[in-house]
Design an enzyme around this catalytic site. Structure first.
Site, PDB file in Angstrom:
ATOM      1  N   LYS A   1     -17.006  49.562 -35.913  1.00  0.00           N
ATOM      2  CA  LYS A   1     -17.404  49.890 -34.582  1.00  0.00           C
ATOM      3  C   LYS A   1     -16.603  49.496 -33.561  1.00  0.00           C
ATOM      4  O   LYS A   1     -16.478  48.205 -33.755  1.00  0.00           O
ATOM      5  CB  LYS A   1     -18.956  49.921 -34.535  1.00  0.00           C
ATOM      6  CG  LYS A   1     -19.815  50.826 -35.489  1.00  0.00           C
ATOM      7  CD  LYS A   1     -21.114  50.447 -35.218  1.00  0.00           C
ATOM      8  CE  LYS A   1     -22.326  51.339 -36.143  1.00  0.00           C
ATOM      9  NZ  LYS A   1     -22.122  52.662 -35.960  1.00  0.00           N
TER      10      LYS A   1
ATOM     11  N   ARG B   1     -26.896  55.735 -45.737  1.00  0.00           N
ATOM     12  CA  ARG B   1     -27.043  56.965 -46.672  1.00  0.00           C
ATOM     13  C   ARG B   1     -26.838  56.424 -48.052  1.00  0.00           C
ATOM     14  O   ARG B   1     -27.453  56.728 -48.928  1.00  0.00           O
ATOM     15  CB  ARG B   1     -26.359  58.394 -46.320  1.00  0.00           C
ATOM     16  CG  ARG B   1     -24.785  58.163 -46.327  1.00  0.00           C
ATOM     17  CD  ARG B   1     -24.101  59.141 -45.626  1.00  0.00           C
ATOM     18  NE  ARG B   1     -24.176  59.328 -44.239  1.00  0.00           N
ATOM     19  CZ  ARG B   1     -23.691  60.123 -43.583  1.00  0.00           C
ATOM     20  NH1 ARG B   1     -22.890  61.175 -43.941  1.00  0.00           N
ATOM     21  NH2 ARG B   1     -23.972  59.924 -42.130  1.00  0.00           N
TER      22      ARG B   1
ATOM     23  N   LYS C   1     -34.342  52.507 -44.129  1.00  0.00           N
ATOM     24  CA  LYS C   1     -33.104  51.951 -44.041  1.00  0.00           C
ATOM     25  C   LYS C   1     -33.528  50.509 -43.505  1.00  0.00           C
ATOM     26  O   LYS C   1     -33.815  50.385 -42.110  1.00  0.00           O
ATOM     27  CB  LYS C   1     -32.432  52.898 -43.083  1.00  0.00           C
ATOM     28  CG  LYS C   1     -30.956  52.294 -42.533  1.00  0.00           C
ATOM     29  CD  LYS C   1     -29.987  53.114 -42.073  1.00  0.00           C
ATOM     30  CE  LYS C   1     -28.851  52.445 -41.401  1.00  0.00           C
ATOM     31  NZ  LYS C   1     -27.937  53.238 -40.621  1.00  0.00           N
TER      32      LYS C   1
END
Ligand code: BES
Ligand code: MN
Ligand code: ZN
Length: 479
Positions: free
Chosen positions: A255, A329, A243
């Site tokens: 966030k 992901r 990643k």
């Protein structure tokens, strides 16, 4: 700034370093006169001989004063000696040189573990004025036979330092193009071939996940591939996928400040892939290894992807993006699908700072491994134990798979109703969908990729967790 400390083997002679490190109970010979007998001294300091303990003693040396570091080595296992080496090197900070001795029985594995710990603890990264410098030179008063093992440990430690450097670099400098440039540099000096997909290439070949995550940023995404061809191949092909989120703001699913503070290290998995590929030739690994780093910056903007968007991954599967902060992901899915479709690997291992949930489950000391193969899980657990990058196996619970069902696409990128919990597990299940049933393992390193303090072989900031583990798995550098 990698490890600036040099390692040397020297024969005991009249030429002394600034410091001398001797294990508790070791041989304090000839020209060292202690002011008090060792047992009394250790009792005074309440030292028990555990690894990590260091007692500093000034000793008369001719007309001058010299310092001896008495250090604990516990049971003298590699694990203990790594820790001991780290403690000794820390104590020698700011000095020019230190002589180190070990008991005769520890063997080459003992010396190499001590070296690995000392080098890892000497890692520094500082932009601007530097604090106390790491010791310039560590001189081993040890047998010449230990040298090859020590050199291998040194390769692994310096690879770990490269992974730490890449992760510690601020995102003002580190964007996907920068990361690709560093990977190409590593390829140039390590005998690898490199390939970098530009945004145009990614669009032409259908890497919809990497493009979607990167589309909100002024710094466009890249897919990076490094390939290692062994001189003496064993016929297997391993693909490592990292990643490479160079900054994770969350995107439009933004966030909070506290959650964003350390998100420059959200490419730690990619950093490990680059560092591992860069060390394989020196360690003589026999598998063919291809590294893929899916690099993007996850930012909110007028061009960012929105919650509810549907994207099409490499290979055609569609995903409903219900939370733009579950971006890792999405970029990994493209790379895994590409590995399956094009690279035909025997084994795929991905590394990712994927979920906050895994640090709740396992804390900061142990990484997670999810695997479709019991054998592969076993191999990685063992490599983790031996290398000092320990793993714990987590389950892929099929009953949780419906969490990822979507009304409008093949999959959703989160458990939208929050019905299932187990955030690290559902994330791993998402990745599994893109592995084509191959022999695959996923390492969730979100808990272990950053350390809050200088501690043992770790330095505050990025840890490079996974570098030594994968090098051990691929080359057996310490077995
Ligand atoms: N990069 C984060 C995971 C992370 C969190 C790494 C803390 C290191 C420390 C990842 O992209 C993320 O944001 N995950 C979300 C997933 C959620 C939206 C399903 C998380 O863990 O909260
Ligand atoms: Mn995120
Ligand atoms: Zn992330």
């Amino acid at each position: 700034m990698p490890i600036e400390t040099a390692l040397r083997f020297v024969q005991p002679s009249g030429q002394h370093a600034d410091l001398l490190a001797v294990p508790f109970g070791g041989d304090l010979t000839a020209d060292v006169e202690l002011p008090v007998p060792v047992p009394a001294l250790l009792a005074h300091h309440e030292a028990k001989g555990e690894p990590g303990e260091v007692v500093e003693v000034p000793v008369a040396h001719g007309d001058a004063v010299r310092r001896v570091l008495l250090y604990g080595i516990g049971d003298a296992t590699p694990r203990a000696l790594r820790k001991a080496g780290g403690a000794v090197a820390r104590r020698a900070r700011g000095r020019r040189s230190i002589d180190v001795t070990l008991p005769p029985g520890v063997g080459e594995q003992g010396w190499s573990a001590l070296a690995e710990g000392a080098l890892l603890a000497s890692y520094t990264m500082r932009i601007g004025a530097s604090r106390t410098k790491a010791v310039e030179e560590i001189r081993f008063l040890g047998p010449e036979e230990a040298r090859p093992a020590v050199e291998r440990a040194e390769v692994a430690a310096r690879a770990t330092a490269l992974a730490r450097d890449l992760s510690n670099t601020p995102s003002s400098e580190k964007n996907p193009a920068w990361l690709a440039d560093r990977a190409v540099e590593v390829a140039g000096r390590s005998g690898l071939t490199a390939k970098v997909w530009s945004p145009g290439d990614l669009a032409a070949e259908g890497f919809g996940g990497i493009l979607a995550v990167g589309q909100g940023s002024a710094s466009p995404p890249r897919l990076i591939q490094l390939a290692y061809e062994p001189e003496d191949p064993d016929g297997t092909h391993v693909v490592l996928v990292g990643k490479g989120i160079t900054f994770d703001s969350g995107g439009l699913s933004l966030k909070p400040t506290d959650g964003m503070k350390f998100m420059k290290t959200d490419m730690a998995g990619g950093a490990v892939v680059i560092a591992v590929l860069g060390a394989l030739r020196e360690l003589g690994a026999r598998a063919r290894v291809t590294g893929l780093v899916a690099a993007a910056e996850n930012m909110p903007s007028g061009t960012a992807q929105r919650p509810g968007d549907v994207i099409t991954h490499y290979g055609g599967r569609t995903v409903e993006v219900l939370n733009t902060d579950a971006e890792g992901r999405l970029v990994l899915a493209d790379a895994l699908a590409y590995a399956d479709d094009v690279l035909d690997p025997d084994t795929v291992v991905d590394l990712a700072t994927l979920t906050g949930a895994i640090s709740i489950a396992l804390g900061r000391d142990i990484g997670a491994v999810f695997s479709s193969s019991d054998d592969l899980a076993k191999e990685l657990l063992e490599a983790g134990r031996v290398s000092g990058d320990p793993l714990w196996r987590m389950p892929l619970i099929d009953d949780y798979r419906p969490a990822l069902d979507s009304q409008v696409a093949d999959l959703s990128n989160i458990d939208s109703e929050g019905k299932y919990g187990g955030g690290a597990i559902t994330a791993a299940l998402f990745l599994r969908e893109f592995t084509g049933g191959r022999r695959w393992a996923h390492l969730d390193i979100a808990g272990v990729s950053r350390s809050t303090a200088d501690d043992g072989v770790l330095t505050k900031g990025a840890t490079g967790f996974g570098t030594r583990l994968l090098l051990e798995w691929l080359s057996g550098y310490r077995s």
